[in-house]
Scaffold this motif. Sequence first.
Motif, mmCIF file in Angstrom:
data_model
loop_
_atom_site.group_PDB
_atom_site.id
_atom_site.type_symbol
_atom_site.label_atom_id
_atom_site.label_comp_id
_atom_site.label_asym_id
_atom_site.label_seq_id
_atom_site.Cartn_x
_atom_site.Cartn_y
_atom_site.Cartn_z
ATOM 1 N N LEU A 86 -1.188 11.742 19.928
ATOM 2 C CA LEU A 86 -2.562 12.138 19.601
ATOM 3 C C LEU A 86 -3.023 11.652 18.230
ATOM 4 C CD1 LEU A 86 -5.105 13.613 20.422
ATOM 5 C CD2 LEU A 86 -4.085 15.751 19.607
ATOM 6 N N PRO A 87 -2.208 11.771 17.168
ATOM 7 C CA PRO A 87 -2.661 11.237 15.873
ATOM 8 C C PRO A 87 -2.974 9.743 15.917
ATOM 9 C CG PRO A 87 -0.804 12.715 15.549
ATOM 10 C CD PRO A 87 -0.928 12.505 17.027
ATOM 11 N N LEU A 88 -2.202 8.980 16.692
ATOM 12 C CA LEU A 88 -2.478 7.548 16.799
ATOM 13 C C LEU A 88 -3.808 7.296 17.499
ATOM 14 C CD1 LEU A 88 1.057 6.212 17.856
ATOM 15 C CD2 LEU A 88 -0.004 6.075 15.600
ATOM 16 N N ILE A 89 -4.127 8.130 18.480
ATOM 17 C CA ILE A 89 -5.367 7.943 19.243
ATOM 18 C C ILE A 89 -6.587 8.287 18.400
ATOM 19 C CG2 ILE A 89 -6.698 8.775 21.221
ATOM 20 C CD1 ILE A 89 -4.076 9.192 22.709
ATOM 21 N N ILE A 90 -6.588 9.478 17.815
ATOM 22 C CA ILE A 90 -7.805 9.942 17.140
ATOM 23 C C ILE A 90 -7.996 9.302 15.767
ATOM 24 C CG2 ILE A 90 -7.820 12.126 18.385
ATOM 25 C CD1 ILE A 90 -6.612 13.482 15.982
ATOM 26 N N ASN A 91 -6.937 8.728 15.200
ATOM 27 C CA ASN A 91 -7.069 8.071 13.899
ATOM 28 C C ASN A 91 -7.375 6.585 14.019
ATOM 29 O OD1 ASN A 91 -6.557 10.058 11.703
ATOM 30 N ND2 ASN A 91 -4.638 10.371 12.804
ATOM 31 N N ASN A 92 -7.402 6.073 15.242
ATOM 32 C CA ASN A 92 -7.698 4.657 15.433
ATOM 33 C C ASN A 92 -9.217 4.464 15.468
ATOM 34 O OD1 ASN A 92 -8.160 2.039 16.753
ATOM 35 N ND2 ASN A 92 -5.956 2.051 17.099
ATOM 36 N N PRO A 93 -9.766 3.718 14.519
ATOM 37 C CA PRO A 93 -11.232 3.575 14.458
ATOM 38 C C PRO A 93 -11.823 2.820 15.640
ATOM 39 C CG PRO A 93 -10.157 2.085 12.903
ATOM 40 C CD PRO A 93 -9.085 2.965 13.455
ATOM 41 N N ASP A 94 -10.995 2.080 16.363
ATOM 42 C CA ASP A 94 -11.503 1.309 17.500
ATOM 43 C C ASP A 94 -11.561 2.120 18.789
ATOM 44 O OD1 ASP A 94 -11.754 -0.998 15.926
ATOM 45 O OD2 ASP A 94 -9.643 -1.510 16.235
ATOM 46 N N MET A 95 -11.021 3.331 18.760
ATOM 47 C CA MET A 95 -11.041 4.178 19.954
ATOM 48 C C MET A 95 -12.403 4.845 20.095
ATOM 49 S SD MET A 95 -8.104 3.958 21.499
ATOM 50 C CE MET A 95 -8.160 5.362 22.587
ATOM 51 N N ARG A 96 -12.965 4.781 21.287
ATOM 52 C CA ARG A 96 -14.232 5.445 21.595
ATOM 53 C C ARG A 96 -13.946 6.521 22.636
ATOM 54 N NH1 ARG A 96 -14.952 3.278 17.644
ATOM 55 N NH2 ARG A 96 -16.453 1.666 17.051
ATOM 56 N N LEU A 97 -13.903 7.761 22.188
ATOM 57 C CA LEU A 97 -13.518 8.863 23.067
ATOM 58 C C LEU A 97 -14.697 9.793 23.302
ATOM 59 C CD1 LEU A 97 -10.108 9.733 21.364
ATOM 60 C CD2 LEU A 97 -10.452 8.360 23.410
ATOM 61 N N PRO A 98 -14.950 10.200 24.548
ATOM 62 C CA PRO A 98 -16.031 11.154 24.828
ATOM 63 C C PRO A 98 -15.697 12.532 24.266
ATOM 64 C CG PRO A 98 -14.751 10.728 26.815
ATOM 65 C CD PRO A 98 -14.255 9.773 25.778
ATOM 66 N N ALA A 99 -16.736 13.321 24.016
ATOM 67 C CA ALA A 99 -16.543 14.635 23.394
ATOM 68 C C ALA A 99 -15.680 15.550 24.252
ATOM 69 C CB ALA A 99 -17.900 15.283 23.127
ATOM 70 N N ASN A 100 -15.880 15.514 25.577
ATOM 71 C CA ASN A 100 -15.096 16.420 26.430
ATOM 72 C C ASN A 100 -13.603 16.102 26.376
ATOM 73 O OD1 ASN A 100 -15.399 13.975 27.765
ATOM 74 N ND2 ASN A 100 -15.471 14.899 29.796
ATOM 75 N N LEU A 101 -13.254 14.819 26.202
ATOM 76 C CA LEU A 101 -11.843 14.453 26.082
ATOM 77 C C LEU A 101 -11.283 14.907 24.732
ATOM 78 C CD1 LEU A 101 -9.543 13.018 27.563
ATOM 79 C CD2 LEU A 101 -10.198 10.904 26.392
ATOM 80 N N LEU A 102 -12.095 14.799 23.685
ATOM 81 C CA LEU A 102 -11.658 15.260 22.368
ATOM 82 C C LEU A 102 -11.416 16.765 22.369
ATOM 83 C CD1 LEU A 102 -14.047 13.151 20.110
ATOM 84 C CD2 LEU A 102 -11.551 12.985 20.162
ATOM 85 N N TYR A 103 -12.313 17.519 23.023
ATOM 86 C CA TYR A 103 -12.119 18.969 23.109
ATOM 87 C C TYR A 103 -10.872 19.306 23.929
ATOM 88 C CZ TYR A 103 -16.577 20.155 20.942
ATOM 89 O OH TYR A 103 -17.602 20.320 20.048
ATOM 90 N N LYS A 104 -10.649 18.548 24.967
ATOM 91 C CA LYS A 104 -9.451 18.764 25.783
ATOM 92 C C LYS A 104 -8.191 18.558 24.947
ATOM 93 C CE LYS A 104 -6.803 16.582 29.514
ATOM 94 N NZ LYS A 104 -6.778 15.490 30.524
ATOM 95 N N TYR A 105 -8.168 17.477 24.179
ATOM 96 C CA TYR A 105 -7.000 17.197 23.346
ATOM 97 C C TYR A 105 -6.862 18.235 22.227
ATOM 98 C CZ TYR A 105 -6.510 12.644 25.642
ATOM 99 O OH TYR A 105 -6.309 11.640 26.566
ATOM 100 N N MET A 106 -8.001 18.690 21.693
ATOM 101 C CA MET A 106 -7.967 19.735 20.666
ATOM 102 C C MET A 106 -7.348 21.014 21.232
ATOM 103 S SD MET A 106 -9.004 20.573 17.515
ATOM 104 C CE MET A 106 -7.604 21.646 17.289
#
Length: 438
Positions: A179-199
């Motif tokens: 997860l840190p690799l995903i959310i800290n990568n500036p090139d990743m474009r993640l929808p809000a619902n996926l971010l909340y799911k991961y949170m």
Amino acid sequence: MSAQGDCEFLVKRARELVSEDPWAAKAWLITARTLYPADFNIQYEMYTIERNAERTASAGRLLYDMFVNFPEQPAVWREITVITQALRSDCQDKHAQFLRGLFETLPGRVQCEMLLKATEQCFNTLEKAEMLLLLLRRFPESVVQHGVSLGETLLDAETIEDLESPVNCFRKLFVCDVLPLIINNPDMRLPANLLYKYMHKAAEFYIGYVTRGPSADSPLQGSQEGGVGLKSPGALRGSQRYVIDGLTEKSSLVPEPWERLLEILAIVGARCEWKGDKGSRSYVEILQRMKELCRYLPSLEGETLSCCRSQVVTCTTLALFHSAYLYVSAVQPMLFQAHNTPGAVPWILLEDLCCAYSEAELERSSKHVHKKRKLGDGREKTMSSDDEDSSGKGRGRHILVSKADMPGWADMLDSFRTARESWDLLHSHEALETGGFL
């Protein structure tokens, strides 16, 4: 003699000479390779000699040639497996360091391709995930292609395995490493619902980790230190170590879980463009900010209301769990394994009955209780409880405790107050009642 027979003879001759005269053995193999450049056994024998002599550069060149020219040979993949195991391990012996150095001599493109193909060779989900994680760490540009799919694979694995607790090897690898690799990568474009799911998944893991109890349902390994008797459960529990099933003791350790969760919250907030978000702060400060934000809830609607509601519910819920954990840890220190302290004594909360029953009810229940009191001249007089002095009512209700006997009492009360305020805030608006912790 056939070509194959010639190759076998040259390889055999080199093996006979390698212990007595390694340079002569090497000369034989160079000659053999010149005559038969497409023979795998000759190149593998050359690699074996260089590997056993731990000559990093030459062994790396030969491994590269075999990987490019003989990618389907099982012997090549056995060597690659040994190397990748050394890359994933924390072993610092000489041979492991040599294998890591050998891998570093390979071109970056070959390293990436080798790790990808090594991942395909893995059939165990956890091993495959660790191999792919090695690729993501070494080549951050590959996170865009493989990051989310790896995360979903780990989350699916815990569902397939029907694991009840979120504190498991798959979730740990996802939350702490992927997860840190995903959310800290500036090139990743993640929808809000996926971010909340991961949170949500991260919160489940970290809160489950810190609130784990010293019980039999968790794989605990206890070690009794010298001088600790059988009647000292506090000291014994303090020496217990927690091991997540499928991981080593070292891999099971999660330092600063609340701080890590706060960092993820800050990154998710920035990506979701939360209102007034200023990055990482304490849980108490977050709660104060949510109180301010709640004042605007009645005037919001549509997508803005939904986003604001998710922000308030998520942040306030985490503040509630954090403060409740601190309070319970102070009152009942032996409850959580992560917080237990040898020799700690639990505190007991007593309820004052005057809070449950009004003074009027107490007076009604005590009226007209007749007693016989002996007078000074020897006679007895019947008296009602109404005639007694009421100045002593309520006497002895309070238990006085020295502050010295209760260290950290102020922090404990602050934690309780914060937990109560968080709970009240979550139930202060109808919109929050239906928001849910996504």
